[in-house]
Design a protein around this motif. Structure first.
Motif: not given
Length: 144
Positions: A105-106, A25-29, A58-65, A92-95
């Motif tokens: 991590m992606t 979960p810290r990765y999401f932070e 700008v809420p995140t409405v979807s995220i894949g990891a 749609h972003l790529s981080v």
């Protein structure tokens, strides 16, 4: 021009589980921190002013990891952000996080520009959308 936003985050004790590796979960932070830094430094659009003064967010409405390798306390992660697709109200972003040459991590968050009062999507302001387009991935698409 296809820019990639980058910044670095050192993995601290606060990010780790008892095994000394990043608790997922810290990765999401850290992904969110990367998005905030991109707004402030890359887009020159203050994240705090947007939320606190302009009445938008700008809420995140979807995220894949995908987690490809563990990160440990003391590692310095280089985070990169590019835009995969830029819509009228969404992005749609790529981080990605790397330590040296190793991908750790992606994440693929989808942000939507909203009016905070109504919670409804609204079009990106043209100046922000224009700066965001500088970060479009080479294979990215603009909507028809």
């Amino acid at each position: 021009m296809n820019e990639i936003f980058q910044h670095r985050i050192k993995v601290l004790f606060q990010h780790c589980d008892p095994a000394g590796i990043v608790f997922y979960p810290r990765y999401f932070e850290m992904v969110n921190q990367t998005v905030e830094e991109w707004h402030d430094s890359g887009l020159h659009h203050s994240f705090s002013k947007m939320h606190m003064e302009s009445g938008h967010g700008v809420p995140t409405v979807s995220i894949g990891a995908e987690f490809t390798a563990p990160s440990k306390m003391g590692d310095v992660l280089t985070w990169s952000l590019s835009v995969l697709r830029l819509g009228r109200t969404s992005a749609h972003l790529s981080v990605k996080a790397r330590c040296g040459d190793q991908l750790r991590m992606t994440a693929t968050p989808v942000l939507v520009y909203v009016h905070m009062g109504s919670g409804r999507p609204v079009p990106w302001p043209e100046d922000i959308r224009s700066r965001m387009s500088n970060y479009l991935d080479a294979g990215a698409k603009l909507p028809d």
